[in-house]
Design a protein around this motif. Structure first.
Motif, PDB file in Angstrom:
ATOM      1  N   GLU A   1       1.379   6.279  -7.223  1.00 45.89           N
ATOM      2  CA  GLU A   1       0.283   7.192  -7.556  1.00 45.89           C
ATOM      3  C   GLU A   1       0.736   8.644  -7.502  1.00 45.89           C
ATOM      4  OE1 GLU A   1      -3.517   4.454  -6.073  1.00 45.89           O
ATOM      5  OE2 GLU A   1      -2.643   5.939  -4.712  1.00 45.89           O
ATOM      6  N   SER A   2       1.644   8.955  -6.569  1.00 46.70           N
ATOM      7  CA  SER A   2       2.136  10.336  -6.484  1.00 46.70           C
ATOM      8  C   SER A   2       2.966  10.701  -7.709  1.00 46.70           C
ATOM      9  CB  SER A   2       2.971  10.528  -5.208  1.00 46.70           C
ATOM     10  OG  SER A   2       4.255   9.937  -5.318  1.00 46.70           O
TER      11      SER A   2
ATOM     12  N   VAL B   1       0.826  -1.195   0.000  1.00 42.88           N
ATOM     13  CA  VAL B   1       0.000   0.000   0.000  1.00 42.88           C
ATOM     14  C   VAL B   1       0.872   1.262   0.000  1.00 42.88           C
ATOM     15  CG1 VAL B   1      -0.225   0.115   2.536  1.00 42.88           C
ATOM     16  CG2 VAL B   1      -1.999   1.140   1.057  1.00 42.88           C
ATOM     17  N   ASP B   2       2.014   1.226   0.687  1.00 41.10           N
ATOM     18  CA  ASP B   2       2.918   2.380   0.694  1.00 41.10           C
ATOM     19  C   ASP B   2       3.562   2.574  -0.669  1.00 41.10           C
ATOM     20  OD1 ASP B   2       2.334   2.740   3.358  1.00 41.10           O
ATOM     21  OD2 ASP B   2       4.139   1.700   4.083  1.00 41.10           O
ATOM     22  N   ARG B   3       3.948   1.477  -1.293  1.00 42.01           N
ATOM     23  CA  ARG B   3       4.555   1.574  -2.620  1.00 42.01           C
ATOM     24  C   ARG B   3       3.533   2.016  -3.667  1.00 42.01           C
ATOM     25  NH1 ARG B   3       6.055  -3.342  -4.047  1.00 42.01           N
ATOM     26  NH2 ARG B   3       5.352  -4.462  -2.205  1.00 42.01           N
ATOM     27  N   MET B   4       2.281   1.601  -3.479  1.00 40.40           N
ATOM     28  CA  MET B   4       1.221   2.055  -4.382  1.00 40.40           C
ATOM     29  C   MET B   4       0.997   3.559  -4.258  1.00 40.40           C
ATOM     30  SD  MET B   4      -1.027   1.514  -6.720  1.00 40.40           S
ATOM     31  CE  MET B   4      -1.444  -0.235  -6.817  1.00 40.40           C
ATOM     32  N   ARG B   5       1.010   4.069  -3.028  1.00 38.87           N
ATOM     33  CA  ARG B   5       0.820   5.516  -2.824  1.00 38.87           C
ATOM     34  C   ARG B   5       1.944   6.303  -3.480  1.00 38.87           C
ATOM     35  NH1 ARG B   5      -3.265   3.794  -2.219  1.00 38.87           N
ATOM     36  NH2 ARG B   5      -4.654   3.751  -0.410  1.00 38.87           N
TER      37      ARG B   5
END
Length: 257
Positions: free
Chosen positions: A89-90, A82-86
């Motif tokens: 996305e940034s 989830v952190d890598r996805m955020r």
């Protein structure tokens, strides 16, 4: 003041946005990412701006993500998904912000345009380049997917599916000549003439009807994915009705009569 961007107004109604980390070939670090998001939002809200030029300082346009010194915000491979996805996305928000600008964007590619830099370039409305420019997807060479930051959407629509697959699956370097031949750019100019040519295009656009230009940009974007000719023409017809009734259009018609 910006640490990684140089923002100027070279002529009325035109903003030149220059990525300004020349020693790193304008690789995007955390500061540049955040400054780009903020600056693009400010430009979008500025009704005095009718055209935007995006280019790079020094000998490069943008060499992609600064993998050596991005900053503390980049998560390691061991971080939760989830952190890598955020984070992803940034980064993907950058080409989205360029595409979402109401003003047309001219990408003046002055040198290497790689990875995230290519994604920024693809999100522009008009792309011109120096004869010394090169282009590359690059992510595939790092063991990642070549489809990122909107590239699998924009590139096939610009150069065609087969050419896009070639570039994205091999990660090879594409010359300015090939980019021109494949339709990635609309013009190749000498290195010394790139800035002047970008300013000429921006000035031409800025001298036209603001509403007419912005409606045209949106119609091009929307109708790239139109399900049928009829749907595209419905949007075009409404745009013409809207723009026809403006004082600007009336004044311009008067000059032609």
């Amino acid at each position: 003041m910006s640490e990684t961007l140089e923002i100027t107004r070279p002529q009325p109604a035109v903003v030149a946005l220059q990525l300004n980390r020349p020693r790193q070939l304008n690789a995007i670090n955390e500061v540049m990412r955040d400054e780009l998001v903020r600056t693009l939002a400010e430009i979008a809200a500025d009704t005095s701006v009718d055209a935007v030029i995006l280019t790079g300082a020094g000998r490069g346009f943008c060499s992609g993500l600064d993998v050596r010194a991005f900053g503390p915000g980049i998560p390691p491979a061991s971080a939760p998904a989830v952190d890598r996805m955020r984070f992803q996305e940034s980064m993907a928000a950058l080409p989205q912000a360029i595409r979402a600008l109401p003003q047309p964007v001219i990408a003046a590619v002055n040198g290497p345009c790689v990875g995230a830099g290519l994604a920024l370039c693809l999100a522009a409305d008009i792309r011109i380049c120096s004869a010394t420019a090169t282009f590359g997807n690059a992510a595939i060479l790092l063991g990642l997917s070549g489809a990122e930051m909107g590239m699998s959407y924009h590139l096939p629509r610009i150069v065609g599916t087969s050419v896009a697959a070639d570039w994205m699956l091999t990660g090879r370097t594409v010359s300015a000549e090939e980019a021109d031949r494949r339709g990635l750019v609309s013009e190749v100019v000498s290195p010394d003439g790139l800035t002047e040519r970008a300013h000429e295009i921006a000035a031409t656009i800025a001298g036209l009807s603001t509403l007419g230009v912005q409606l045209t940009k949106r119609a091009l974007q929307a109708n790239t994915d139109a399900p049928a000719l009829e749907a595209a023409m419905e949007l075009e017809n409404r745009n013409q009705v809207l723009s026809h009734a403006t004082d600007d259009a009336a004044d311009r018609r008067q000059k032609w009569s």
